[in-house]
Write a protein that holds these residues in place. Structure first.
Motif, mmCIF file in Angstrom:
data_model
loop_
_atom_site.group_PDB
_atom_site.id
_atom_site.type_symbol
_atom_site.label_atom_id
_atom_site.label_comp_id
_atom_site.label_asym_id
_atom_site.label_seq_id
_atom_site.Cartn_x
_atom_site.Cartn_y
_atom_site.Cartn_z
ATOM 1 N N ARG A 44 -15.000 59.276 59.070
ATOM 2 C CA ARG A 44 -16.362 59.622 59.473
ATOM 3 C C ARG A 44 -16.635 59.178 60.903
ATOM 4 O O ARG A 44 -16.280 58.071 61.302
ATOM 5 C CB ARG A 44 -17.392 58.954 58.552
ATOM 6 C CG ARG A 44 -18.849 59.173 58.970
ATOM 7 C CD ARG A 44 -19.794 58.449 58.032
ATOM 8 N NE ARG A 44 -21.196 58.668 58.375
ATOM 9 C CZ ARG A 44 -21.951 57.823 59.085
ATOM 10 N NH1 ARG A 44 -21.430 56.696 59.544
ATOM 11 N NH2 ARG A 44 -23.223 58.095 59.338
ATOM 12 N N VAL A 45 -17.291 60.056 61.654
ATOM 13 C CA VAL A 45 -17.688 59.765 63.023
ATOM 14 C C VAL A 45 -19.206 59.678 63.120
ATOM 15 O O VAL A 45 -19.922 60.489 62.515
ATOM 16 C CB VAL A 45 -17.147 60.850 63.988
ATOM 17 C CG1 VAL A 45 -17.880 60.842 65.312
ATOM 18 C CG2 VAL A 45 -15.656 60.669 64.204
ATOM 19 N N SER A 46 -19.702 58.693 63.853
ATOM 20 C CA SER A 46 -21.136 58.532 64.085
ATOM 21 C C SER A 46 -21.334 57.976 65.485
ATOM 22 O O SER A 46 -20.626 57.049 65.893
ATOM 23 C CB SER A 46 -21.733 57.573 63.044
ATOM 24 O OG SER A 46 -23.090 57.298 63.327
ATOM 25 N N ILE A 47 -22.285 58.553 66.217
ATOM 26 C CA ILE A 47 -22.554 58.100 67.582
ATOM 27 C C ILE A 47 -24.035 57.770 67.717
ATOM 28 O O ILE A 47 -24.854 58.645 67.985
ATOM 29 C CB ILE A 47 -22.147 59.157 68.634
ATOM 30 C CG1 ILE A 47 -20.675 59.555 68.481
ATOM 31 C CG2 ILE A 47 -22.371 58.616 70.044
ATOM 32 C CD1 ILE A 47 -20.460 60.823 67.714
ATOM 33 N N MET B 238 -21.741 52.844 54.350
ATOM 34 C CA MET B 238 -20.661 52.728 53.367
ATOM 35 C C MET B 238 -19.960 54.074 53.289
ATOM 36 O O MET B 238 -20.498 55.023 52.720
ATOM 37 C CB MET B 238 -21.216 52.308 52.006
ATOM 38 C CG MET B 238 -21.921 50.961 52.005
ATOM 39 S SD MET B 238 -22.416 50.406 50.358
ATOM 40 C CE MET B 238 -20.833 50.030 49.612
ATOM 41 N N ASN B 239 -18.782 54.151 53.884
ATOM 42 C CA ASN B 239 -18.027 55.402 53.832
ATOM 43 C C ASN B 239 -17.088 55.380 52.633
ATOM 44 O O ASN B 239 -15.959 54.902 52.709
ATOM 45 C CB ASN B 239 -17.232 55.624 55.122
ATOM 46 C CG ASN B 239 -16.527 56.975 55.113
ATOM 47 O OD1 ASN B 239 -16.904 57.874 54.358
ATOM 48 N ND2 ASN B 239 -15.510 57.121 55.940
ATOM 49 N N ASN B 240 -17.568 55.915 51.524
ATOM 50 C CA ASN B 240 -16.766 56.006 50.308
ATOM 51 C C ASN B 240 -16.155 57.386 50.161
ATOM 52 O O ASN B 240 -15.762 57.795 49.067
ATOM 53 C CB ASN B 240 -17.631 55.670 49.086
ATOM 54 C CG ASN B 240 -18.057 54.215 49.096
ATOM 55 O OD1 ASN B 240 -17.281 53.341 49.480
ATOM 56 N ND2 ASN B 240 -19.290 53.934 48.688
ATOM 57 N N ASP C 51 -21.649 66.106 59.768
ATOM 58 C CA ASP C 51 -22.553 66.877 58.914
ATOM 59 C C ASP C 51 -22.196 66.828 57.436
ATOM 60 O O ASP C 51 -23.043 67.131 56.582
ATOM 61 C CB ASP C 51 -22.554 68.354 59.350
ATOM 62 C CG ASP C 51 -23.254 68.574 60.686
ATOM 63 O OD1 ASP C 51 -24.094 67.728 61.056
ATOM 64 O OD2 ASP C 51 -22.971 69.589 61.341
ATOM 65 N N ASP C 52 -20.944 66.473 57.107
ATOM 66 C CA ASP C 52 -20.472 66.660 55.729
ATOM 67 C C ASP C 52 -20.160 65.363 54.995
ATOM 68 O O ASP C 52 -19.555 65.398 53.919
ATOM 69 C CB ASP C 52 -19.237 67.563 55.733
ATOM 70 C CG ASP C 52 -18.103 66.991 56.588
ATOM 71 O OD1 ASP C 52 -18.364 66.070 57.383
ATOM 72 O OD2 ASP C 52 -16.961 67.465 56.445
ATOM 73 N N ILE C 53 -20.564 64.217 55.557
ATOM 74 C CA ILE C 53 -20.299 62.934 54.895
ATOM 75 C C ILE C 53 -21.592 62.128 54.852
ATOM 76 O O ILE C 53 -22.197 61.856 55.878
ATOM 77 C CB ILE C 53 -19.218 62.129 55.642
ATOM 78 C CG1 ILE C 53 -17.920 62.920 55.744
ATOM 79 C CG2 ILE C 53 -18.972 60.793 54.942
ATOM 80 C CD1 ILE C 53 -16.869 62.266 56.617
ATOM 81 N N SER C 54 -22.001 61.718 53.660
ATOM 82 C CA SER C 54 -23.201 60.895 53.517
ATOM 83 C C SER C 54 -22.779 59.441 53.356
ATOM 84 O O SER C 54 -22.180 59.068 52.345
ATOM 85 C CB SER C 54 -24.018 61.361 52.300
ATOM 86 O OG SER C 54 -25.215 60.630 52.201
#
Length: 306
Positions: free
Chosen positions: A256-259, A249-251, A201-204
């Motif tokens: 970060r987790v994504s499923i 792009m995880n800057n 929820d907290d990482i774009s």
């Protein structure tokens, strides 16, 4: 349903989102928020284990391309992706799909820790499959077809894929050792019908390329799934709905987790433009027919470095 004002409004919004953007958010889906969070939590717990533990379920051709990939083992457009993952597919029994399905034969490989990992994921898959079927019925109506357009021989016995993904933070040493390009996952379109993404929820980090060629953020909205359509829906709709390029792009300084859950056609479905969609687009098929399973296997077997 066609006379329900609420349903008609959702269909209108789906048509706009699929026709103009290819991405949308789904809320009010009925899946418990605690389960959605638990799935992310056990994912993070697994990826924070030592490599020696994670590699016990290592992916290879012998596992039907199921299991764990370390950072840099997945390839998109010839470049290493800065993520680690567990790949899961619908079980494929020996010989069921003949030679075509041979590469994906087998069952999923679940880790022993966290101990509730397998149970949570299997419960989650069932719920996401049912939700995806409901959304696809809405998309069928949005295209102008019947409620059951994507049932039967098309997607009545859907294949599915679950990718459990972890994106190391910007400051992670493993990224720098791999000559990090900053790309968690390179630009691509999805292979099947519909994708539902459960992300932190907290990482774009998810980015979508709009029709002007610009990369725009698809920030997480708590309580929603971010959804996008895939290549097979583009073909069936004869281009009315486009599968959209996206990347990660995880800057962020955070892991970060994504499923993402991929709802697909029947494995042996022949995908070709639907007649009523051809009528809307000049009467000519813009795409050649493709067997979904062949399309999937070609993608899976070329996206992996052993």
């Amino acid at each position: 349903m066609a006379e329900d004002i609420g349903v008609l409004e959702v269909i209108r919004m789906l048509d706009h989102a699929c026709g103009e953007i290819g991405f949308f958010y789904v809320k009010g889906h009925g899946i418990c928020s605690s389960l959605i969070k638990d799935v992310r939590d056990v994912t993070r717990q697994f990826f924070h284990l030592p490599y020696e533990e994670k590699v016990k379920i290592k992916m290879c051709a012998m596992t039907g391309f199921r299991g764990y990939q370390r950072v840099g083992e997945n390839i998109t457009e010839g470049k290493l992706d800065m993520h680690e993952a567990i790949d899961c597919y619908r079980e494929v029994e020996h010989g069921v799909h003949g030679q075509l399905g041979k590469a994906l034969e087998g069952s999923n490989i679940w880790p022993d820790y966290p101990p509730n990992f397998k149970q949570l994921m299997e419960e989650y898959i069932i719920l996401l499959r049912d939700l995806s079927r409901t959304i696809m019925r809405g998309i069928a109506l949005a295209l102008g077809g019947s409620l059951y357009t994507f049932e039967g021989e098309r997607a009545g016995d859907p294949f599915w894929v679950l990718r459990i993904i972890g994106y190391p933070s910007l400051i992670d040493t493993e990224r720098s050792e791999l000559h990090d390009t900053g790309i968690g996952c390179g630009a691509h379109t999805d292979y099947g019908l519909l994708t539902l993404v459960n992300q932190d929820d907290d990482i774009s980090a998810l980015q979508v390329r709009n029709r002007s060629g610009e990369w725009i953020c698809a920030p997480p909205i708590p309580g929603t799934f971010v959804c996008n359509i895939g290549d097979m829906l583009k073909v069936w709709s004869n281009g009315l709905y486009e599968s959209t390029l996206h990347r990660v792009m995880n800057n962020s300084s955070k892991y970060r987790v994504s499923i993402p859950f991929f709802y697909e056609p029947n494995f042996d479905a022949v995908v070709e433009p639907l007649d009523f969609c051809k009528k809307k687009t000049g009467g000519i098929a813009k795409f050649e027919s493709v067997v979904y399973g062949k399309h999937l296997v070609q993608k899976v077997t070329t996206n992996f470095v052993d």
